[in-house]
Design a protein around this motif. Sequence first.
Motif, PDB file in Angstrom:
ATOM      1  N   VAL A  84       0.842  -1.190   0.000  1.00 42.68           N
ATOM      2  CA  VAL A  84       0.000   0.000   0.000  1.00 42.68           C
ATOM      3  C   VAL A  84       0.887   1.253   0.000  1.00 42.68           C
ATOM      4  O   VAL A  84       1.915   1.298   0.679  1.00 42.68           O
ATOM      5  N   ILE A  85       0.488   2.259  -0.784  1.00 40.20           N
ATOM      6  CA  ILE A  85       1.233   3.525  -0.779  1.00 40.20           C
ATOM      7  C   ILE A  85       1.212   4.110   0.637  1.00 40.20           C
ATOM      8  O   ILE A  85       0.127   4.262   1.222  1.00 40.20           O
ATOM      9  N   PRO A  86       2.354   4.459   1.211  1.00 39.03           N
ATOM     10  CA  PRO A  86       2.374   4.976   2.589  1.00 39.03           C
ATOM     11  C   PRO A  86       2.003   6.454   2.678  1.00 39.03           C
ATOM     12  O   PRO A  86       2.624   7.225   3.421  1.00 39.03           O
ATOM     13  N   HIS A  91      -7.874   7.368   0.700  1.00 37.90           N
ATOM     14  CA  HIS A  91      -8.518   7.242  -0.615  1.00 37.90           C
ATOM     15  C   HIS A  91      -7.954   8.267  -1.611  1.00 37.90           C
ATOM     16  O   HIS A  91      -8.693   9.045  -2.216  1.00 37.90           O
ATOM     17  N   LEU A  92      -6.642   8.238  -1.762  1.00 36.55           N
ATOM     18  CA  LEU A  92      -5.993   9.131  -2.725  1.00 36.55           C
ATOM     19  C   LEU A  92      -6.575   8.895  -4.118  1.00 36.55           C
ATOM     20  O   LEU A  92      -6.664   7.760  -4.586  1.00 36.55           O
ATOM     21  N   SER A  93      -6.987   9.981  -4.785  1.00 34.07           N
ATOM     22  CA  SER A  93      -7.603   9.855  -6.104  1.00 34.07           C
ATOM     23  C   SER A  93      -7.324  11.114  -6.911  1.00 34.07           C
ATOM     24  O   SER A  93      -6.702  12.057  -6.417  1.00 34.07           O
ATOM     25  N   HIS A  94      -7.790  11.117  -8.167  1.00 30.08           N
ATOM     26  CA  HIS A  94      -7.614  12.264  -9.074  1.00 30.08           C
ATOM     27  C   HIS A  94      -6.139  12.637  -9.226  1.00 30.08           C
ATOM     28  O   HIS A  94      -5.800  13.807  -9.403  1.00 30.08           O
ATOM     29  N   PHE A  95      -5.269  11.633  -9.149  1.00 28.52           N
ATOM     30  CA  PHE A  95      -3.828  11.842  -9.273  1.00 28.52           C
ATOM     31  C   PHE A  95      -3.375  11.553 -10.697  1.00 28.52           C
ATOM     32  O   PHE A  95      -4.154  11.109 -11.544  1.00 28.52           O
ATOM     33  N   VAL A 130       4.597  13.273  -4.313  1.00 33.58           N
ATOM     34  CA  VAL A 130       4.962  12.365  -5.402  1.00 33.58           C
ATOM     35  C   VAL A 130       5.521  11.081  -4.790  1.00 33.58           C
ATOM     36  O   VAL A 130       6.405  11.135  -3.928  1.00 33.58           O
ATOM     37  N   TRP A 131       5.001   9.956  -5.254  1.00 32.65           N
ATOM     38  CA  TRP A 131       5.483   8.650  -4.800  1.00 32.65           C
ATOM     39  C   TRP A 131       5.978   7.852  -6.004  1.00 32.65           C
ATOM     40  O   TRP A 131       5.416   7.952  -7.092  1.00 32.65           O
ATOM     41  N   ALA A 141       8.600   5.008  -2.354  1.00 31.05           N
ATOM     42  CA  ALA A 141       9.469   6.027  -1.763  1.00 31.05           C
ATOM     43  C   ALA A 141       8.951   7.400  -2.161  1.00 31.05           C
ATOM     44  O   ALA A 141       8.484   7.597  -3.284  1.00 31.05           O
ATOM     45  N   PRO A 142       9.024   8.388  -1.238  1.00 32.31           N
ATOM     46  CA  PRO A 142       8.630   9.753  -1.607  1.00 32.31           C
ATOM     47  C   PRO A 142       9.680  10.374  -2.517  1.00 32.31           C
ATOM     48  O   PRO A 142      10.877  10.137  -2.359  1.00 32.31           O
ATOM     49  N   ARG A 143       9.231  11.177  -3.470  1.00 32.07           N
ATOM     50  CA  ARG A 143      10.134  11.917  -4.347  1.00 32.07           C
ATOM     51  C   ARG A 143       9.877  13.402  -4.167  1.00 32.07           C
ATOM     52  O   ARG A 143       8.965  13.812  -3.451  1.00 32.07           O
ATOM     53  N   THR A 144      10.686  14.221  -4.825  1.00 36.40           N
ATOM     54  CA  THR A 144      10.527  15.666  -4.712  1.00 36.40           C
ATOM     55  C   THR A 144       9.108  16.075  -5.124  1.00 36.40           C
ATOM     56  O   THR A 144       8.599  15.642  -6.153  1.00 36.40           O
ATOM     57  N   SER A 145       8.481  16.914  -4.292  1.00 27.13           N
ATOM     58  CA  SER A 145       7.102  17.324  -4.534  1.00 27.13           C
ATOM     59  C   SER A 145       6.995  18.237  -5.747  1.00 27.13           C
ATOM     60  O   SER A 145       7.949  18.941  -6.115  1.00 27.13           O
ATOM     61  N   MET A 146       5.811  18.253  -6.364  1.00 28.67           N
ATOM     62  CA  MET A 146       5.541  19.185  -7.450  1.00 28.67           C
ATOM     63  C   MET A 146       5.627  20.618  -6.942  1.00 28.67           C
ATOM     64  O   MET A 146       5.498  20.890  -5.739  1.00 28.67           O
ATOM     65  N   LEU A 147       5.795  21.544  -7.864  1.00 36.13           N
ATOM     66  CA  LEU A 147       5.836  22.959  -7.505  1.00 36.13           C
ATOM     67  C   LEU A 147       4.458  23.450  -7.077  1.00 36.13           C
ATOM     68  O   LEU A 147       4.358  24.362  -6.249  1.00 36.13           O
ATOM     69  N   VAL A 148       3.404  22.843  -7.646  1.00 38.67           N
ATOM     70  CA  VAL A 148       2.028  23.281  -7.388  1.00 38.67           C
ATOM     71  C   VAL A 148       1.178  22.066  -7.028  1.00 38.67           C
ATOM     72  O   VAL A 148       1.188  21.077  -7.768  1.00 38.67           O
ATOM     73  N   PRO A 149       0.413  22.097  -5.922  1.00 36.79           N
ATOM     74  CA  PRO A 149      -0.537  21.018  -5.654  1.00 36.79           C
ATOM     75  C   PRO A 149      -1.612  21.010  -6.734  1.00 36.79           C
ATOM     76  O   PRO A 149      -2.051  22.061  -7.192  1.00 36.79           O
ATOM     77  N   ARG A 150      -2.046  19.822  -7.132  1.00 38.84           N
ATOM     78  CA  ARG A 150      -3.068  19.773  -8.177  1.00 38.84           C
ATOM     79  C   ARG A 150      -3.805  18.434  -8.186  1.00 38.84           C
ATOM     80  O   ARG A 150      -3.259  17.415  -7.754  1.00 38.84           O
TER      81      ARG A 150
END
Length: 344
Positions: A84-86, A91-95, A130-131, A141-150
């Motif tokens: 499972v994504i940590p 209920h992560l969606s619309h990604f 970002v995973w 693993a987590p990666r560098t986050s996007m510049l803008v949440p979306r």
Amino acid sequence: MSGLIEGLPDAVAIRCLARVPFFLHPKLELVSRSWQAAIHSPELFKARQEVGSSEDLLCVCAFDPENLWQLYDPLRDLWITLPVIPSKIRHLSHFGAVSTAGKLFVIGGGSDAVDPLTGDQDGSFATNEVWSYDPVVRQWAPRTSMLVPRVMFACCVLNGKIVVAGGFTSCRKSISQAEMYDPEKDVWIQMPDLHCTHNSACSGVVIGGKVHVLHKGLSTVQVLDNGGPPGWTVQESGWRQGPMAVVGGALYVMSHGFIIKQDKGERKIVGSASTRRIGFGMIGVGDDLYVIGGVIGPDRWNWDIKPLANVDILTPGSDRTTWRQASPMSRCRGTILGCTLLRI
């Protein structure tokens, strides 16, 4: 990784192991510590490319159970369940879901778990997290986050780099910002904005080496040509609205129950939906078109909603455009939240 196979140099032994299908890797680990180290080594996956044993696996995430992905092996018709994504978001969606550099990426999105009192999406309408899932170590693993949440944005891979554009941000406003991710450097770079935005979800598809961004309800597409002038151009598409997939370089759209091939401005019906359902995933795998999951109902006669795990396959270029069924998803079912191909 010394002494992998008695009597063989390790360079030869690693190429022997590279020919073993991915679904058997957990069993190979049990042979010895040296084999376990080899299975989790980047050298093995480089050798898989060299000997031509790389596999294209279908990656799918559905509404139920939450934040769980499965891989489908089309050659052996079997499903593999990932951890499972940590993420802390329920209920992560619309990604955005894409794969590049041998990894699966899950980008942005928000919660589909609605608070019954406030109506808020679990406190997270949009995220920039970002995973990545690495099949070498079989971990997220987590990666560098996007510049803008979306959320509800276009997400594609162009020349090995991930392009995201449009969508809605944390303030629940549509945005025109675009950015590009380099998986090798783990950095996001700002790109020219889209020419226009629209108060609707957008999606992206790569055709002919160009990213096409489509907003629901608009007849135009915005196109990014990495080999051309910088920035986006606006073009009339004439494309039908509906789920899209690319097979053999051609675009296929599911519209009003029909599979329509859209090629060079021409439309051709190549098939009809195998069953009546909504919320399904559609993707091209080799020469085939896969329709995955979704739900049936409700309708005027039946208010029950039935989540599906079905996988239906159509070969649009064949003489007999009839559907056939693959093994259903073994864990996931219902509305498909993410669907992409991973080459490993």
